[in-house]
Scaffold this active site. Structure first.
Site, PDB file in Angstrom:
ATOM      1  N   TYR A   1       0.841  -1.197   0.000  1.00 33.46           N
ATOM      2  CA  TYR A   1       0.000   0.000   0.000  1.00 33.46           C
ATOM      3  C   TYR A   1       0.878   1.250   0.000  1.00 33.46           C
ATOM      4  O   TYR A   1       0.666   2.196   0.734  1.00 33.46           O
ATOM      5  CB  TYR A   1      -0.950  -0.022   1.213  1.00 33.46           C
TER       6      TYR A   1
ATOM      7  N   SER B   1       3.127   3.916  -2.829  1.00 33.64           N
ATOM      8  CA  SER B   1       2.737   4.878  -3.866  1.00 33.64           C
ATOM      9  C   SER B   1       1.758   4.264  -4.868  1.00 33.64           C
ATOM     10  O   SER B   1       0.645   4.747  -5.043  1.00 33.64           O
ATOM     11  CB  SER B   1       3.995   5.381  -4.585  1.00 33.64           C
TER      12      SER B   1
ATOM     13  N   SER C   1       2.163  -3.414   9.768  1.00 35.86           N
ATOM     14  CA  SER C   1       2.481  -2.407   8.747  1.00 35.86           C
ATOM     15  C   SER C   1       1.855  -1.060   9.100  1.00 35.86           C
ATOM     16  O   SER C   1       0.696  -0.986   9.507  1.00 35.86           O
ATOM     17  CB  SER C   1       1.961  -2.869   7.383  1.00 35.86           C
TER      18      SER C   1
ATOM     19  N   ASP D   1      10.925  -4.191  -5.765  1.00 37.16           N
ATOM     20  CA  ASP D   1      11.492  -5.326  -6.510  1.00 37.16           C
ATOM     21  C   ASP D   1      12.254  -6.288  -5.608  1.00 37.16           C
ATOM     22  O   ASP D   1      12.145  -7.502  -5.740  1.00 37.16           O
ATOM     23  CB  ASP D   1      12.446  -4.821  -7.608  1.00 37.16           C
TER      24      ASP D   1
ATOM     25  N   VAL E   1      11.997  -7.137  -2.497  1.00 42.46           N
ATOM     26  CA  VAL E   1      11.319  -7.973  -1.486  1.00 42.46           C
ATOM     27  C   VAL E   1      10.293  -8.925  -2.101  1.00 42.46           C
ATOM     28  O   VAL E   1       9.755  -9.797  -1.430  1.00 42.46           O
ATOM     29  CB  VAL E   1      10.638  -7.126  -0.371  1.00 42.46           C
ATOM     30  N   GLN E   2      10.021  -8.771  -3.391  1.00 41.36           N
ATOM     31  CA  GLN E   2       8.966  -9.567  -4.025  1.00 41.36           C
ATOM     32  C   GLN E   2       9.220 -11.071  -3.938  1.00 41.36           C
ATOM     33  O   GLN E   2       8.313 -11.842  -3.636  1.00 41.36           O
ATOM     34  CB  GLN E   2       8.787  -9.150  -5.492  1.00 41.36           C
TER      35      GLN E   2
ATOM     36  N   HIS F   1       5.690  -4.104 -12.848  1.00 39.62           N
ATOM     37  CA  HIS F   1       7.044  -4.023 -13.415  1.00 39.62           C
ATOM     38  C   HIS F   1       7.517  -5.451 -13.626  1.00 39.62           C
ATOM     39  O   HIS F   1       7.239  -6.321 -12.811  1.00 39.62           O
ATOM     40  CB  HIS F   1       7.958  -3.261 -12.446  1.00 39.62           C
TER      41      HIS F   1
ATOM     42  N   ASP G   1      12.588   0.130 -19.095  1.00 43.14           N
ATOM     43  CA  ASP G   1      12.375   0.846 -17.839  1.00 43.14           C
ATOM     44  C   ASP G   1      13.699   1.028 -17.097  1.00 43.14           C
ATOM     45  O   ASP G   1      14.033   2.135 -16.660  1.00 43.14           O
ATOM     46  CB  ASP G   1      11.380   0.072 -16.977  1.00 43.14           C
TER      47      ASP G   1
ATOM     48  N   GLU H   1      15.963  25.102 -12.721  1.00 42.71           N
ATOM     49  CA  GLU H   1      15.270  25.348 -13.983  1.00 42.71           C
ATOM     50  C   GLU H   1      15.020  24.083 -14.809  1.00 42.71           C
ATOM     51  O   GLU H   1      14.381  24.146 -15.856  1.00 42.71           O
ATOM     52  CB  GLU H   1      16.027  26.402 -14.803  1.00 42.71           C
TER      53      GLU H   1
END
Length: 331
Positions: free
Chosen positions: A25, A27, A51, A83, A85-86, A108, A191, A231
């Site tokens: 849970y 972004s 959590s 990525d 911890v998956q 991803h 990516d 800028e």
């Protein structure tokens, strides 16, 4: 030109009767969960016990359980975890729950493409990857719009995997903006390359080099910060709105002439050769192996680099300057 798919091309009914588990849970996790819920889908959030996100998700009206229970209850499991911890969470809590006709989804392709997660053959494996951060995925959805997404099928056990991926993309608002078909390999490699060579690695190295060059030549660090970092947003916003042409149309002729004549001296043939080398390291799995080993060993190099970067001169100058920006204070 590649075809974009929109609302009328996707059928939400294909996942309307399914329980969707959003694992994580952060972004992306909060955006996917809330957008799907607002699209009328049945959503549960899977989190580890204790959590900090549990309270946030529950306050948003979402049902929360531990990852193993969420995976067992769900027909579609979307893994939105970092990525690194998956693999552990997959082996421990998700793999035991996988059975025929379930759908395993990713945003991803890293863990599938590089063999860290190897799903059983009887499940669909799909990807829906929004091309924007989670807060934007959520905000645009709430405003009746969406963020473009990539979608892909790695494994089609049901014969419906592609349509299900498109339905999921519709559920999070992607088809409002347009979704583009790709493969796990193509998404992963492009990516990683974009992050390393241009968006993060290339850009931050360019900004720091410009800042250091001016400061070492005796110019005020505050001026160097404005010219080489502050800028950048102005220029990038113009490029995103209307391509390189709009940016060049909006800047002075002096700046435009400098762009054409000096830019190629910064990004030289040597730079392009290095970009090709970076791409080869991604394609061969060298970068993935390096990143996986770094995490297995407890991130010593990663932690040191983080600390070193936080101590750069440009960071302390920026911190002091930003404290004085009234428009940032308002935010």
């Amino acid at each position: 030109m590649a075809r974009m798919y929109y609302d009328e091309d996707a059928n939400l009914d294909l996942i309307a009767d399914k329980t969707i588990a959003i694992i994580g849970y952060g972004s992306q996790g909060h955006a996917h969960a809330l957008n799907l819920k607002d699209s009328g889908m049945n959503v549960i959030v899977g989190l580890y016990p204790g959590s900090k996100s549990t309270k946030k998700a529950e306050e948003a009206g979402l049902k929360v359980s531990n990852v193993a229970d969420a995976a067992a209850a769900a027909d579609l499991i979307m893994i939105l975890l970092p990525d690194e911890v998956q693999k552990t969470v997959y082996k421990q809590d998700i793999e035991p729950a996988l059975k025929e006709n379930k759908i395993l989804a990713f945003a991803h392709g890293f863990n599938i493409h590089f063999g860290q997660v190897v799903p059983p053959p009887e499940v669909d494996v799909i990807m829906v990857a929004p091309k924007g951060p989670g807060h934007l995925v959520r905000r645009t959805y709430e405003g009746g719009e969406g963020v473009p997404c990539l979608f892909a099928v790695y494994q089609d056990a049901s014969g419906q995997a592609r349509d299900r991926a498109m339905a999921y993309a519709k559920g999070i608002g992607g088809t409002r903006a347009g979704i583009l078909e790709t493969s796990f390999r193509e998404e992963t490699e492009t990516d990683l390359f974009g992050e390393q060579a241009v968006l993060c690695g290339g850009l931050t190295a360019l900004i720091k080099a410009g800042f250091d060059t001016l400061v070492e030549a005796g110019y005020q660090p505050e001026l160097a910060y404005f010219e080489c970092l502050h800028e950048v947003k102005l220029i990038v916003d113009l490029i995103v709105e209307g391509g390189l042409a709009k940016m060049r149309d909006s800047i002075s002729n002096t700046a435009e002439y400098g762009d054409y004549t000096r830019g190629p001296r910064i990004v030289t043939d040597r730079t392009r050769a290095e970009m090709s080398q970076i791409l080869k390291e991604i394609q061969s799995g060298q970068f993935a192996r390096e990143f996986v080993l770094e995490n297995i060993s407890g991130k010593p190099g990663f932690t040191a680099m983080r600390r070193q970067e936080s101590e750069q001169h440009i960071e302390s100058v920026g911190k002091d300057l930003r404290a004085m920006f009234s428009w940032l204070k308002e935010k």
